[in-house]
Scaffold this motif. Structure first.
Motif, mmCIF file in Angstrom:
data_model
loop_
_atom_site.group_PDB
_atom_site.id
_atom_site.type_symbol
_atom_site.label_atom_id
_atom_site.label_comp_id
_atom_site.label_asym_id
_atom_site.label_seq_id
_atom_site.Cartn_x
_atom_site.Cartn_y
_atom_site.Cartn_z
ATOM 1 N N ARG A 1 20.468 1.026 19.531
ATOM 2 C CA ARG A 1 21.291 0.366 20.553
ATOM 3 C C ARG A 1 20.760 0.649 21.948
ATOM 4 N N ALA A 2 20.251 1.865 22.155
ATOM 5 C CA ALA A 2 19.762 2.261 23.475
ATOM 6 C C ALA A 2 18.302 1.886 23.698
ATOM 7 N N GLY A 3 17.654 1.292 22.675
ATOM 8 C CA GLY A 3 16.260 0.909 22.823
ATOM 9 C C GLY A 3 15.285 2.073 22.747
ATOM 10 N N ARG A 4 15.728 3.190 22.172
ATOM 11 C CA ARG A 4 14.858 4.356 22.048
ATOM 12 C C ARG A 4 14.093 4.275 20.723
ATOM 13 N N ASP A 5 13.214 3.300 20.622
ATOM 14 C CA ASP A 5 12.493 3.059 19.373
ATOM 15 C C ASP A 5 11.566 4.207 18.994
ATOM 16 N N ASP A 6 11.115 4.978 19.999
ATOM 17 C CA ASP A 6 10.238 6.102 19.696
ATOM 18 C C ASP A 6 10.966 7.175 18.897
ATOM 19 N N GLU A 7 12.293 7.255 19.024
ATOM 20 C CA GLU A 7 13.069 8.202 18.231
ATOM 21 C C GLU A 7 13.281 7.691 16.803
ATOM 22 N N VAL A 8 13.292 6.383 16.654
ATOM 23 C CA VAL A 8 13.526 5.780 15.343
ATOM 24 C C VAL A 8 12.255 5.776 14.502
ATOM 25 N N ALA A 9 11.113 5.555 15.136
ATOM 26 C CA ALA A 9 9.850 5.364 14.419
ATOM 27 C C ALA A 9 9.522 6.473 13.422
ATOM 28 N N PRO A 10 9.716 7.770 13.732
ATOM 29 C CA PRO A 10 9.372 8.805 12.748
ATOM 30 C C PRO A 10 10.159 8.708 11.450
ATOM 31 N N HIS A 11 11.316 8.047 11.485
ATOM 32 C CA HIS A 11 12.158 7.935 10.300
ATOM 33 C C HIS A 11 11.849 6.677 9.482
ATOM 34 N N LEU A 12 10.911 5.871 9.957
ATOM 35 C CA LEU A 12 10.550 4.638 9.249
ATOM 36 C C LEU A 12 9.275 4.808 8.441
ATOM 37 N N ARG A 13 9.016 6.027 8.001
ATOM 38 C CA ARG A 13 7.931 6.312 7.078
ATOM 39 C C ARG A 13 8.517 7.084 5.905
ATOM 40 N N PRO A 14 7.805 7.189 4.796
ATOM 41 C CA PRO A 14 8.427 7.706 3.572
ATOM 42 C C PRO A 14 8.630 9.219 3.520
ATOM 43 N N ILE A 15 7.876 9.989 4.303
ATOM 44 C CA ILE A 15 8.016 11.441 4.317
ATOM 45 C C ILE A 15 7.865 11.919 5.757
ATOM 46 N N PRO A 16 8.202 13.181 6.046
ATOM 47 C CA PRO A 16 8.148 13.645 7.434
ATOM 48 C C PRO A 16 6.794 13.498 8.106
ATOM 49 N N GLU A 17 5.708 13.855 7.429
ATOM 50 C CA GLU A 17 4.398 13.775 8.054
ATOM 51 C C GLU A 17 3.852 12.359 7.957
ATOM 52 N N PRO A 18 3.053 11.945 8.928
ATOM 53 C CA PRO A 18 2.392 10.639 8.804
ATOM 54 C C PRO A 18 1.561 10.596 7.533
ATOM 55 N N ALA A 19 1.729 9.560 6.763
ATOM 56 C CA ALA A 19 1.030 9.465 5.471
ATOM 57 C C ALA A 19 0.154 8.225 5.435
ATOM 58 N N GLN A 20 -1.054 8.389 4.961
ATOM 59 C CA GLN A 20 -1.951 7.248 4.776
ATOM 60 C C GLN A 20 -1.673 6.658 3.391
ATOM 61 N N ALA A 21 -0.514 6.076 3.255
ATOM 62 C CA ALA A 21 -0.096 5.525 1.970
ATOM 63 C C ALA A 21 -0.301 4.013 1.969
ATOM 64 N N THR A 22 -0.211 3.414 0.811
ATOM 65 C CA THR A 22 -0.463 1.980 0.679
ATOM 66 C C THR A 22 0.817 1.165 0.688
ATOM 67 N N ASP A 23 1.990 1.817 0.662
ATOM 68 C CA ASP A 23 3.222 1.035 0.619
ATOM 69 C C ASP A 23 3.487 0.398 1.983
ATOM 70 N N LYS A 24 4.311 -0.633 1.980
ATOM 71 C CA LYS A 24 4.502 -1.438 3.189
ATOM 72 C C LYS A 24 5.164 -0.669 4.310
ATOM 73 N N ASN A 25 6.007 0.328 3.976
ATOM 74 C CA ASN A 25 6.703 1.077 5.007
ATOM 75 C C ASN A 25 5.751 1.948 5.808
ATOM 76 N N ALA A 26 4.825 2.623 5.119
ATOM 77 C CA ALA A 26 3.887 3.491 5.818
ATOM 78 C C ALA A 26 2.862 2.685 6.596
ATOM 79 N N ALA A 27 2.549 1.478 6.126
ATOM 80 C CA ALA A 27 1.510 0.680 6.772
ATOM 81 C C ALA A 27 1.959 0.144 8.117
#
Length: 342
Positions: free
Chosen positions: A205-231
């Motif tokens: 709602r506040a436009g703080r997308d940088d806070e949301v982005a870390p939660h839009l991957r499958p695990i806490p660490e950045p993963a070089q995975a092939t699924d659409k969410n990590a890509a």
């Protein structure tokens, strides 16, 4: 069994490790400057037994305060660092100086190796760190120290100390009352899920997308995975209508009461009849997910719960987002459209 109203859970959000929703995922990053993280979360490494039953080498602390704390502990308990040791650094007694909280495993040889956890507090004084009485009895569950933040010690309650990859049962905050640790707040896993969803909603709602982005991957660490969410995690909320639907759905369901299904599942739903996309909006939380330790890009993490959020779209199509609760924060595992008639 009836779960508490979701509205009541909001009162716990500000003080239960979920905070603003991003701090829960930061772990020990919130500790004072100069602290070096020793443990690596609950990532599953087959070479180590994170239950504390197998001694293993640790990296040098590289921090004068932590080295002082360890020296004090070795004098009080020469075998304290025989098993896994973790530290939290911060101002616990609110006197402007950094204190140290140490969590360490203990064990005994025999037919079996029985393990437990002990928690000790070292308060900063003019003469140096002073060891306080053992605080282990302050914890109902096996404690996992997270961080000292805002004058509070944030701790996860694990199901057992002797398991190599235990589930988290609760999330707690403690304050130092001059004599010992006093619990001031707690969250269950379902409360944690809802608090995290609300934090994501507020950030969107506040436009703080940088806070949301870390939660839009499958695990806490950045993963070089092939699924659409990590890509391409940024594409999840690129559609303004999807962003609005998520915000509205979380807002509607936060006022409802969770029902219990087969002991392990919590469920809430509401049907909207007006507007461009009438239909059912629903939330399901699974406290015993089948995918208890998924492997993504060669790394596995313990999943304490899963949550699936669903809402209607136009044209008879529903959309769902599924999250994993890992280390107290939500991470996106799946999202897609599906025919609402199925």
């Amino acid at each position: 069994m009836r779960a508490a109203s979701l509205t009541a859970l909001l009162a716990l959000t500000a003080g239960c490790g979920g905070g603003d929703g991003t701090q829960a995922a930061q772990g020990n990053e919130g500790a004072s400057k100069g602290q070096k993280t020793v443990a690596a979360g609950n990532a599953a490494d087959p070479a180590l037994n994170w239950g504390g039953t197998t001694p293993h080498d640790t990296q040098p602390l590289g921090n004068a305060l932590l080295e002082q704390a360890d020296a004090v502990m070795r004098k009080a308990d020469p075998a304290f660092d025989r098993f896994m040791v973790d530290h939290a650094v911060g101002d616990l007694d609110r006197d402007g100086r950094d204190d140290v909280v140490i969590e360490y495993g203990i064990g005994e040889k025999g037919a079996m190796r029985h393990v437990a956890k002990r928690v000790r507090v070292l308060l900063a004084r003019e003469s140096g760190l002073q060891l306080q009485p053992d605080q282990t009895d302050a914890f109902a569950d096996c404690p996992r120290v997270r961080e000292i933040r805002d004058g509070r010690l944030w701790v996860d309650g694990l199901e057992a100390c002797m398991l190599p990859f235990p589930k988290t049962l609760g999330y707690y905050a403690f304050e130092w009352d001059g004599k010992g640790l006093r619990r001031v707040s707690q969250q269950s896993r379902e409360q944690r899920v809802i608090a995290q969803l609300l934090a994501l909603r507020d950030a969107l709602r506040a436009g703080r997308d940088d806070e949301v982005a870390p939660h839009l991957r499958p695990i806490p660490e950045p993963a070089q995975a092939t699924d659409k969410n990590a890509a391409a995690p940024g594409a999840v909320f690129a559609d303004p209508e999807r962003r609005r639907a998520f915000i509205d759905t979380v807002g509607m369901l936060s006022h409802l009461e969770l029902s219990t299904i087969a002991d392990r599942r919590r469920f809430a739903s509401v049907t909207t009849r007006g507007g461009a996309a009438p239909g059912e909006r629903a939330l399901q939380i699974d406290l015993a997910p089948d995918e208890a330790m998924p492997e993504v890009a060669g790394t596995a993490h313990t999943v304490d719960a899963t949550a699936t959020l669903q809402w209607p779209q136009t044209g008879g199509v529903d959309y769902h987002m599924s999250f994993r609760l890992i280390d107290g924060a939500l991470y996106l595992s799946d999202h897609e459209e599906h025919d609402s008639s199925d």
